[in-house]
Scaffold this motif. Structure first.
Motif, PDB file in Angstrom:
ATOM      1  N   ARG A  28      16.125  25.764  -8.504  1.00  0.00           N
ATOM      2  CA  ARG A  28      15.847  25.109  -7.159  1.00  0.00           C
ATOM      3  C   ARG A  28      17.042  25.774  -6.293  1.00  0.00           C
ATOM      4  NH1 ARG A  28      11.988  23.645  -9.383  1.00  0.00           N
ATOM      5  NH2 ARG A  28      11.054  21.651  -9.643  1.00  0.00           N
ATOM      6  N   GLY A  29      17.031  25.351  -5.094  1.00  0.00           N
ATOM      7  CA  GLY A  29      18.239  25.494  -4.067  1.00  0.00           C
ATOM      8  C   GLY A  29      17.905  27.287  -3.863  1.00  0.00           C
ATOM      9  N   ALA A  30      19.111  27.592  -2.963  1.00  0.00           N
ATOM     10  CA  ALA A  30      19.068  29.109  -2.694  1.00  0.00           C
ATOM     11  C   ALA A  30      18.986  29.997  -3.639  1.00  0.00           C
ATOM     12  CB  ALA A  30      20.662  29.257  -1.836  1.00  0.00           C
ATOM     13  N   LEU A  31      18.592  31.142  -3.468  1.00  0.00           N
ATOM     14  CA  LEU A  31      18.405  32.193  -4.474  1.00  0.00           C
ATOM     15  C   LEU A  31      19.703  32.835  -4.886  1.00  0.00           C
ATOM     16  CD1 LEU A  31      15.365  34.530  -3.459  1.00  0.00           C
ATOM     17  CD2 LEU A  31      15.398  32.646  -4.767  1.00  0.00           C
ATOM     18  N   ARG A  32      20.129  32.815  -6.188  1.00  0.00           N
ATOM     19  CA  ARG A  32      21.377  33.278  -6.575  1.00  0.00           C
ATOM     20  C   ARG A  32      21.379  34.726  -6.704  1.00  0.00           C
ATOM     21  NH1 ARG A  32      23.011  30.449 -11.796  1.00  0.00           N
ATOM     22  NH2 ARG A  32      20.877  29.614 -12.086  1.00  0.00           N
ATOM     23  N   ALA A  33      20.314  35.370  -7.226  1.00  0.00           N
ATOM     24  CA  ALA A  33      20.339  36.789  -7.457  1.00  0.00           C
ATOM     25  C   ALA A  33      18.898  37.515  -7.082  1.00  0.00           C
ATOM     26  CB  ALA A  33      20.577  37.059  -8.997  1.00  0.00           C
ATOM     27  N   PRO A  34      18.669  37.681  -5.723  1.00  0.00           N
ATOM     28  CA  PRO A  34      17.577  38.141  -5.496  1.00  0.00           C
ATOM     29  C   PRO A  34      17.116  39.384  -5.958  1.00  0.00           C
ATOM     30  CG  PRO A  34      19.153  38.211  -3.675  1.00  0.00           C
ATOM     31  CD  PRO A  34      19.667  37.531  -4.774  1.00  0.00           C
ATOM     32  N   ASP A  35      15.664  39.839  -6.180  1.00  0.00           N
ATOM     33  CA  ASP A  35      15.296  40.959  -6.706  1.00  0.00           C
ATOM     34  C   ASP A  35      14.963  41.850  -5.348  1.00  0.00           C
ATOM     35  OD1 ASP A  35      14.975  39.906  -9.029  1.00  0.00           O
ATOM     36  OD2 ASP A  35      13.118  38.846  -8.345  1.00  0.00           O
ATOM     37  N   LEU A  65      23.744  39.544  -3.911  1.00  0.00           N
ATOM     38  CA  LEU A  65      23.123  40.929  -4.072  1.00  0.00           C
ATOM     39  C   LEU A  65      23.896  41.512  -5.374  1.00  0.00           C
ATOM     40  CD1 LEU A  65      23.250  43.290  -0.979  1.00  0.00           C
ATOM     41  CD2 LEU A  65      21.706  41.636  -1.728  1.00  0.00           C
ATOM     42  N   ALA A  66      22.843  41.744  -6.368  1.00  0.00           N
ATOM     43  CA  ALA A  66      23.047  42.168  -7.655  1.00  0.00           C
ATOM     44  C   ALA A  66      22.844  43.617  -8.004  1.00  0.00           C
ATOM     45  CB  ALA A  66      22.212  41.213  -8.971  1.00  0.00           C
ATOM     46  N   ALA A  67      23.112  44.229  -8.994  1.00  0.00           N
ATOM     47  CA  ALA A  67      22.948  45.524  -9.282  1.00  0.00           C
ATOM     48  C   ALA A  67      21.371  46.004  -9.265  1.00  0.00           C
ATOM     49  CB  ALA A  67      23.381  46.035 -10.538  1.00  0.00           C
ATOM     50  N   HIS A  68      20.479  45.074  -9.548  1.00  0.00           N
ATOM     51  CA  HIS A  68      18.887  45.284  -9.708  1.00  0.00           C
ATOM     52  C   HIS A  68      18.320  44.936  -8.317  1.00  0.00           C
ATOM     53  CE1 HIS A  68      18.668  40.798  -9.904  1.00  0.00           C
ATOM     54  NE2 HIS A  68      17.414  41.024  -9.935  1.00  0.00           N
ATOM     55  N   THR A  69      18.982  44.541  -7.432  1.00  0.00           N
ATOM     56  CA  THR A  69      18.622  43.993  -5.972  1.00  0.00           C
ATOM     57  C   THR A  69      17.986  45.068  -5.187  1.00  0.00           C
ATOM     58  OG1 THR A  69      20.085  41.871  -5.936  1.00  0.00           O
ATOM     59  CG2 THR A  69      18.938  42.732  -4.201  1.00  0.00           C
ATOM     60  N   TRP A  70      16.921  45.097  -4.831  1.00  0.00           N
ATOM     61  CA  TRP A  70      16.441  46.178  -3.756  1.00  0.00           C
ATOM     62  C   TRP A  70      16.763  45.647  -2.331  1.00  0.00           C
ATOM     63  CZ3 TRP A  70      14.325  51.069  -3.954  1.00  0.00           C
ATOM     64  CH2 TRP A  70      13.918  51.304  -5.445  1.00  0.00           C
ATOM     65  N   ALA A 115      15.996  51.620  12.852  1.00  0.00           N
ATOM     66  CA  ALA A 115      15.501  53.024  13.571  1.00  0.00           C
ATOM     67  C   ALA A 115      16.374  53.897  12.711  1.00  0.00           C
ATOM     68  CB  ALA A 115      15.814  53.181  14.998  1.00  0.00           C
ATOM     69  N   ALA A 116      17.459  53.530  12.119  1.00  0.00           N
ATOM     70  CA  ALA A 116      18.243  54.336  11.317  1.00  0.00           C
ATOM     71  C   ALA A 116      17.737  54.644   9.864  1.00  0.00           C
ATOM     72  CB  ALA A 116      19.792  53.640  11.291  1.00  0.00           C
ATOM     73  N   PRO A 117      17.764  55.863   9.392  1.00  0.00           N
ATOM     74  CA  PRO A 117      17.084  55.872   8.072  1.00  0.00           C
ATOM     75  C   PRO A 117      17.969  55.359   6.834  1.00  0.00           C
ATOM     76  CG  PRO A 117      18.365  57.895   8.830  1.00  0.00           C
ATOM     77  CD  PRO A 117      18.553  56.916   9.959  1.00  0.00           C
ATOM     78  N   ALA A 118      17.141  55.199   5.709  1.00  0.00           N
ATOM     79  CA  ALA A 118      17.880  54.657   4.463  1.00  0.00           C
ATOM     80  C   ALA A 118      19.222  55.175   4.064  1.00  0.00           C
ATOM     81  CB  ALA A 118      16.892  54.533   3.351  1.00  0.00           C
ATOM     82  N   ALA A 119      19.369  56.519   4.242  1.00  0.00           N
ATOM     83  CA  ALA A 119      20.720  57.279   3.978  1.00  0.00           C
ATOM     84  C   ALA A 119      21.728  56.642   4.746  1.00  0.00           C
ATOM     85  CB  ALA A 119      20.393  58.698   4.015  1.00  0.00           C
ATOM     86  N   VAL A 120      21.465  56.482   5.812  1.00  0.00           N
ATOM     87  CA  VAL A 120      22.502  55.889   6.635  1.00  0.00           C
ATOM     88  C   VAL A 120      23.186  54.481   6.387  1.00  0.00           C
ATOM     89  CG1 VAL A 120      23.121  54.929   9.212  1.00  0.00           C
ATOM     90  CG2 VAL A 120      22.104  57.051   8.890  1.00  0.00           C
ATOM     91  N   GLU A 136      22.012  53.572  -3.949  1.00  0.00           N
ATOM     92  CA  GLU A 136      20.420  53.272  -4.301  1.00  0.00           C
ATOM     93  C   GLU A 136      19.858  51.890  -3.991  1.00  0.00           C
ATOM     94  OE1 GLU A 136      20.973  52.958  -9.135  1.00  0.00           O
ATOM     95  OE2 GLU A 136      20.614  54.825  -8.384  1.00  0.00           O
ATOM     96  N   ARG A 137      18.732  51.720  -4.105  1.00  0.00           N
ATOM     97  CA  ARG A 137      17.886  50.489  -3.917  1.00  0.00           C
ATOM     98  C   ARG A 137      18.006  50.323  -2.567  1.00  0.00           C
ATOM     99  NH1 ARG A 137      16.338  47.670  -9.257  1.00  0.00           N
ATOM    100  NH2 ARG A 137      16.553  49.305 -10.677  1.00  0.00           N
TER     101      ARG A 137
END
Ligand code: SF4
Ligand code: SF4
Length: 304
Positions: free
Chosen positions: A61-68, A89-94, A100-105, A114-115
């Motif tokens: 219940r409640g707010a997400l603790r470790a979103p995927d 944010l966890a290591a596995h989180t995407w 307009a800026a690319p993912a690399a930025v 990553e992710r």
């Protein structure tokens, strides 16, 4: 269990986006929770909406603790601490950001090698705003890979039915564009780890209070300024009718929650760079001297 969180602003359709995603998960046989979370409940204010989906019972219940997966529909929320886009944010989180800026930025800015994915903002960015929830839902559905397009489309059509056939068609088209754009990453987001203790029965659940600053108008917290053109979020425009206006400007000027009505020569003047189109001035004007126009139509015509 999948845990997915959307971030946007009031008026972006983010709550509707979570409902679309939740309904689509449900149609695919999942148990589902979806819930919006507001601070200041008005147009332009940051909000998030979360979805949990599981093949079994959901006891969290409640707010997400470790979103995927975190989907940020408006990049201007990144520096707004009260928006909480980085919460949990966890290591596995995407992390998917519409920008307009690319993912690399964004990988460099966020120091996440990553992710991190970017979904290109449409050329007609302004017109896109009310549909960001549908776009976020389609993006998330594509990334988890557990929802078919027909299920997502049916949920979308059902959830936006009340907005009319035109909005329905546009929502579907923009959602489809996002769906197609993320095809190379279909199924990238997996289910997160079990967070409850063994047995799955939490017994007792702590729901911590949110920070008070979450409810504060974000134009008054650090890292925002006059340079942030909050008028960009407006979907409807207040227009003062000089013939009806009696110049009692302390009313509309004082009650505009964004301080976007100045007094010049005893008359009210709206600062369209910062008016969010909340409509408060329209409601409080005792002489009905302010009417509302649809923003895209107003922009197509004469500029203020
Ligand atoms: S409250 Fe209405 S009538 Fe009074 S100054 Fe504002 S727009 Fe004009
Ligand atoms: S000018 Fe009117 S519509 Fe714009 S922010 Fe102020 S009260 Fe809201």
């Amino acid at each position: 269990m999948y845990r997915i969180r959307f971030h946007g602003r009031g008026g972006h359709g983010i709550k509707t986006g979570a409902r679309i995603l939740g309904s689509a998960f449900f149609a695919e046989g999942f148990e589902v929770q979806d819930a919006p979370r507001y601070g200041a409940e008005r147009r332009g204010a940051p909000l998030d909406a979360s979805v949990r989906a599981s093949r079994g019972p959901i006891r969290e219940r409640g707010a997400l603790r470790a979103p995927d997966l975190v989907v940020v529909a408006d990049e201007t929320l990144i520096p707004v601490r009260s928006a909480g886009v980085a919460a949990g944010l966890a290591a596995h989180t995407w992390f998917l950001i519409r920008s307009a800026a690319p993912a690399a930025v964004w990988r460099e800015r966020m120091a996440r090698p990553e992710r991190v994915l970017a979904l290109a903002a449409a050329a007609d960015e302004r017109a896109e705003l009310p549909f960001l929830g549908s776009i976020a839902a389609a993006a998330a559905a594509r990334l988890v890979g557990a929802i078919s397009w027909p299920a997502l489309e049916a949920a979308l059509v059902r959830e936006v039915a009340g907005f009319g056939a035109g909005a329905q068609a546009e929502s579907r088209a923009r959602a489809r564009t996002a769906w197609d754009a993320l095809a190379p990453h279909a199924g990238a987001v997996g289910e997160g780890p079990e967070l409850l203790t063994a047995g799955g029965d939490p017994g007792w659940i702590d729901l911590p209070l949110d920070l008070a600053e979450r409810a504060a108008p974000d134009v008054r917290v650090p890292l925002t300024s006059l340079e942030v053109k909050t008028g960009l979020w407006r979907t409807q425009r207040p227009v003062i009718e000089p013939d009806r206006c009696h110049g009692c400007a302390w009313i509309c000027s004082s009650l505009c929650p964004d301080g976007a009505i100045a007094i010049a020569g005893g008359r009210p003047v709206i600062d369209y760079d910062h008016c969010k189109g909340c409509g408060v001035c329209v409601a409080v004007c005792p002489h009905h001297a302010i009417h509302v126009e649809r923003e895209e139509l107003a922009r197509a015509g004469a500029q203020p």
